[in-house]
Design a protein around this motif. Structure first.
Motif, mmCIF file in Angstrom:
data_model
loop_
_atom_site.group_PDB
_atom_site.id
_atom_site.type_symbol
_atom_site.label_atom_id
_atom_site.label_comp_id
_atom_site.label_asym_id
_atom_site.label_seq_id
_atom_site.Cartn_x
_atom_site.Cartn_y
_atom_site.Cartn_z
ATOM 1 N N GLU A 248 0.825 -1.203 0.000
ATOM 2 C CA GLU A 248 0.000 0.000 0.000
ATOM 3 C C GLU A 248 0.863 1.258 0.000
ATOM 4 O OE1 GLU A 248 -3.574 2.002 2.717
ATOM 5 O OE2 GLU A 248 -2.674 0.075 3.267
ATOM 6 N N GLU A 249 1.987 1.201 0.712
ATOM 7 C CA GLU A 249 2.900 2.346 0.725
ATOM 8 C C GLU A 249 3.501 2.587 -0.660
ATOM 9 O OE1 GLU A 249 4.846 5.552 2.495
ATOM 10 O OE2 GLU A 249 3.321 4.224 3.346
ATOM 11 N N VAL A 250 3.854 1.505 -1.357
ATOM 12 C CA VAL A 250 4.374 1.640 -2.721
ATOM 13 C C VAL A 250 3.332 2.266 -3.633
ATOM 14 C CG1 VAL A 250 5.192 0.359 -4.729
ATOM 15 C CG2 VAL A 250 6.010 -0.250 -2.464
ATOM 16 N N GLU A 251 2.091 1.837 -3.481
ATOM 17 C CA GLU A 251 1.017 2.401 -4.309
ATOM 18 C C GLU A 251 0.831 3.886 -4.045
ATOM 19 O OE1 GLU A 251 -3.712 1.516 -5.314
ATOM 20 O OE2 GLU A 251 -2.639 0.341 -3.794
ATOM 21 N N HIS A 252 0.916 4.298 -2.780
ATOM 22 C CA HIS A 252 0.785 5.711 -2.445
ATOM 23 C C HIS A 252 1.936 6.517 -3.028
ATOM 24 C CE1 HIS A 252 -1.929 4.759 1.281
ATOM 25 N NE2 HIS A 252 -2.555 4.630 0.127
ATOM 26 N N LEU A 253 3.156 5.963 -2.978
ATOM 27 C CA LEU A 253 4.307 6.685 -3.533
ATOM 28 C C LEU A 253 4.186 6.829 -5.045
ATOM 29 C CD1 LEU A 253 7.211 5.084 -1.449
ATOM 30 C CD2 LEU A 253 6.295 7.388 -1.247
ATOM 31 N N VAL A 254 3.721 5.769 -5.711
ATOM 32 C CA VAL A 254 3.547 5.852 -7.165
ATOM 33 C C VAL A 254 2.507 6.905 -7.523
ATOM 34 C CG1 VAL A 254 2.760 4.580 -9.186
ATOM 35 C CG2 VAL A 254 4.311 3.486 -7.574
ATOM 36 N N LYS A 255 1.397 6.925 -6.792
ATOM 37 C CA LYS A 255 0.361 7.923 -7.070
ATOM 38 C C LYS A 255 0.857 9.335 -6.783
ATOM 39 C CE LYS A 255 -3.622 4.886 -6.342
ATOM 40 N NZ LYS A 255 -4.843 4.623 -5.543
ATOM 41 N N ALA A 256 1.681 9.484 -5.737
ATOM 42 C CA ALA A 256 2.221 10.805 -5.429
ATOM 43 C C ALA A 256 3.157 11.281 -6.533
ATOM 44 C CB ALA A 256 2.963 10.760 -4.091
ATOM 45 N N GLN A 257 3.974 10.387 -7.067
ATOM 46 C CA GLN A 257 4.850 10.773 -8.169
ATOM 47 C C GLN A 257 4.064 11.090 -9.430
ATOM 48 O OE1 GLN A 257 7.954 7.920 -8.779
ATOM 49 N NE2 GLN A 257 8.940 8.308 -6.809
ATOM 50 N N MET A 258 3.015 10.309 -9.702
ATOM 51 C CA MET A 258 2.194 10.595 -10.877
ATOM 52 C C MET A 258 1.472 11.930 -10.736
ATOM 53 S SD MET A 258 0.613 6.801 -11.654
ATOM 54 C CE MET A 258 -0.331 7.398 -13.059
ATOM 55 N N ALA A 259 1.072 12.284 -9.509
ATOM 56 C CA ALA A 259 0.427 13.583 -9.297
ATOM 57 C C ALA A 259 1.386 14.740 -9.526
ATOM 58 C CB ALA A 259 -0.134 13.657 -7.872
ATOM 59 N N ARG A 260 2.687 14.490 -9.400
ATOM 60 C CA ARG A 260 3.702 15.524 -9.642
ATOM 61 C C ARG A 260 4.236 15.503 -11.072
ATOM 62 N NH1 ARG A 260 3.847 14.001 -4.423
ATOM 63 N NH2 ARG A 260 4.259 15.593 -2.831
ATOM 64 N N GLY A 261 3.600 14.699 -11.938
ATOM 65 C CA GLY A 261 3.981 14.704 -13.342
ATOM 66 C C GLY A 261 4.819 13.535 -13.779
ATOM 67 N N ALA A 262 5.231 12.668 -12.872
ATOM 68 C CA ALA A 262 6.043 11.506 -13.248
ATOM 69 C C ALA A 262 5.137 10.429 -13.844
ATOM 70 C CB ALA A 262 6.794 10.959 -12.044
ATOM 71 N N ASP A 263 5.741 9.584 -14.666
ATOM 72 C CA ASP A 263 4.996 8.495 -15.313
ATOM 73 C C ASP A 263 5.843 7.226 -15.230
ATOM 74 O OD1 ASP A 263 3.177 7.018 -16.643
ATOM 75 O OD2 ASP A 263 3.360 8.033 -18.577
ATOM 76 N N PRO A 264 5.809 6.504 -14.085
ATOM 77 C CA PRO A 264 6.698 5.349 -13.920
ATOM 78 C C PRO A 264 6.403 4.199 -14.867
ATOM 79 C CG PRO A 264 5.766 6.094 -11.807
ATOM 80 C CD PRO A 264 5.003 6.769 -12.892
ATOM 81 N N GLY A 265 5.204 4.102 -15.393
ATOM 82 C CA GLY A 265 4.847 2.947 -16.215
ATOM 83 C C GLY A 265 5.140 3.104 -17.687
ATOM 84 N N HIS A 266 5.652 4.242 -18.125
ATOM 85 C CA HIS A 266 5.897 4.459 -19.548
ATOM 86 C C HIS A 266 7.277 5.082 -19.732
ATOM 87 C CE1 HIS A 266 1.483 4.306 -19.188
ATOM 88 N NE2 HIS A 266 1.506 3.786 -20.395
ATOM 89 N N GLY A 267 7.690 5.144 -20.958
ATOM 90 C CA GLY A 267 8.986 5.726 -21.281
ATOM 91 C C GLY A 267 9.994 4.661 -21.660
ATOM 92 N N THR A 268 11.210 5.105 -21.908
ATOM 93 C CA THR A 268 12.280 4.180 -22.267
ATOM 94 C C THR A 268 12.721 3.378 -21.052
ATOM 95 O OG1 THR A 268 13.983 5.848 -21.833
ATOM 96 C CG2 THR A 268 13.041 5.784 -24.053
ATOM 97 N N VAL A 269 13.594 2.402 -21.302
ATOM 98 C CA VAL A 269 14.087 1.574 -20.198
ATOM 99 C C VAL A 269 14.853 2.422 -19.193
ATOM 100 C CG1 VAL A 269 15.557 -0.390 -19.626
ATOM 101 C CG2 VAL A 269 14.171 -0.444 -21.713
ATOM 102 N N ARG A 270 15.639 3.355 -19.699
ATOM 103 C CA ARG A 270 16.408 4.228 -18.810
ATOM 104 C C ARG A 270 15.481 5.078 -17.954
ATOM 105 N NH1 ARG A 270 20.929 8.716 -20.755
ATOM 106 N NH2 ARG A 270 21.467 9.476 -18.633
ATOM 107 N N GLU A 271 14.433 5.627 -18.547
ATOM 108 C CA GLU A 271 13.494 6.453 -17.783
ATOM 109 C C GLU A 271 12.762 5.628 -16.731
ATOM 110 O OE1 GLU A 271 11.027 8.045 -20.797
ATOM 111 O OE2 GLU A 271 12.438 9.625 -21.400
#
Length: 338
Positions: A248-271
């Motif tokens: 649940e903590e990981v899910e909250h961190l992912v949502k917090a990053q997505m709310a700040r403009g990050a997109d962990p599920g897309h992009g190149t391998v390096r990104e």
């Protein structure tokens, strides 16, 4: 992906498996593991594995857990088994006799080059389609990594067949399917799948506290050997209890990053690797903070691991527990003797 991790996840219910004591389910799981281990030594004796799959279906029905939920938990393991089964039938194993021979396939270097070029063109077109901002092409976007690997594989294959005259022939194969490879594939795959599915039923129908209490009661004779059974039980309880909290903590961190403009599920391998690194640091800080708070809470409540604790969930075994244990033992012995 995080929702498919069922370790430590308990589904409350009132089914037969929920009403069984944790010790009964642990003993049954250990008995099934020993049953599968013995069955692996009896070559070409498929009855234990067929009965194990039937027993798994029966346990799933008695647990009250939907088949869809079980499929979500085991589909990744099935995918790994399929990947591993691509080469296992060709292993020599304990019985190198040939069961079936595939090939040899006689072709020319020119034909192989043409096929590889066509495959490369199709994969390259799919990779370009995955880069287009079109909603209908989202399937290609989710599998961009696989497309890149297949594209590189076709390039390597083309380089291997490039050079000799196009009209020159070469043989692919023969590939020999052996008796030992087929037995190894069927027996190990079914045994691994059965044990994993039975362990899922155990954790999904037993609360972590009851599971650890049952494990501690089963290991209680080891206290005479001065082994830290209670310490091990406490560590296991904390690990099982906090796995859902960490997810649940990981899910909250992912949502917090997505709310700040990050997109962990897309992009190149390096990104994606950079996104994982940005997620790793706050996750470690959160884990250490939770561990410190938990230690402080245990000390504040005067928790002492010494002495004899009173079990909260475990009770004396009833007629259901003895019936299930006798049934599992009878099925295991009966299938091995048939």
């Amino acid at each position: 992906m995080l929702g498919n991790i069922s370790l430590g996840t308990y589904y409350p219910g009132s089914s037969l498996l929920h009403r069984l004591q944790a010790r009964t389910k642990l003993l049954a799981l250990f008995g099934i593991a020993f049953w599968m281990l013995v069955a692996l030594r009896h070559r070409w004796h498929f009855i234990p594995f067929i009965v194990a799959l039937g027993l798994l279906c029966l346990g799933t029905l008695l647990s009250g857990i939907s088949l869809r939920e079980m499929w979500r938990r085991v589909r990744f393991l099935i995918f790994l088994i399929i990947i591993g089964s691509l080469t296992t039938p060709f292993a020599r194993g304990d019985d190198p006799r040939a069961l079936y021979t595939i090939g040899p396939l006689v072709t020319s270097y020119g034909s192989a080059q043409s096929v590889l070029l066509v495959c490369w063109a199709v994969l390259f077109a799919c990779l370009i389609a995955s880069l287009l901002p079109v909603a209908a092409l989202s399937w290609f976007k989710r599998r961009r990594g696989l497309l890149i690997l297949l594209l590189l594989a076709t390039v390597v294959g083309f380089l291997l067949v490039y050079g000799p005259p196009p009209a020159q022939h070469f043989n692919i194969g023969p590939l020999i399917v052996t008796y030992g490879g087929v037995w190894l594939l069927v027996s190990v795959s079914v045994a691994l799948f059965s044990l994993f599915a039975f362990s899922l039923l155990l954790t999904m129908t037993t609360s972590p506290i009851a599971l650890v209490e049952g494990l501690k009661m089963l290991l209680s004779p080891l206290r005479r050997l001065k082994l830290p059974v209670d310490d091990f039980a406490l560590m296991a309880l904390l690990a099982l209890r906090f796995i859902p909290s960490l997810l649940e903590e990981v899910e909250h961190l992912v949502k917090a990053q997505m709310a700040r403009g990050a997109d962990p599920g897309h992009g190149t391998v390096r990104e994606r690797l950079q996104s994982m690194a940005m997620l790793f640091v706050p996750l470690i800080r959160s884990v250490l903070r939770r561990a410190s708070e938990l230690a402080t809470a245990l000390e504040a409540r005067g928790y002492d691991i010494e002495g004899q604790q009173t079990p909260l969930h475990e009770a004396p075994l009833g007629w259901r527990d003895y019936t299930v244990l006798v049934f599992v033992v009878a099925v295991a012995v009966g299938t091995l003797l048939l």
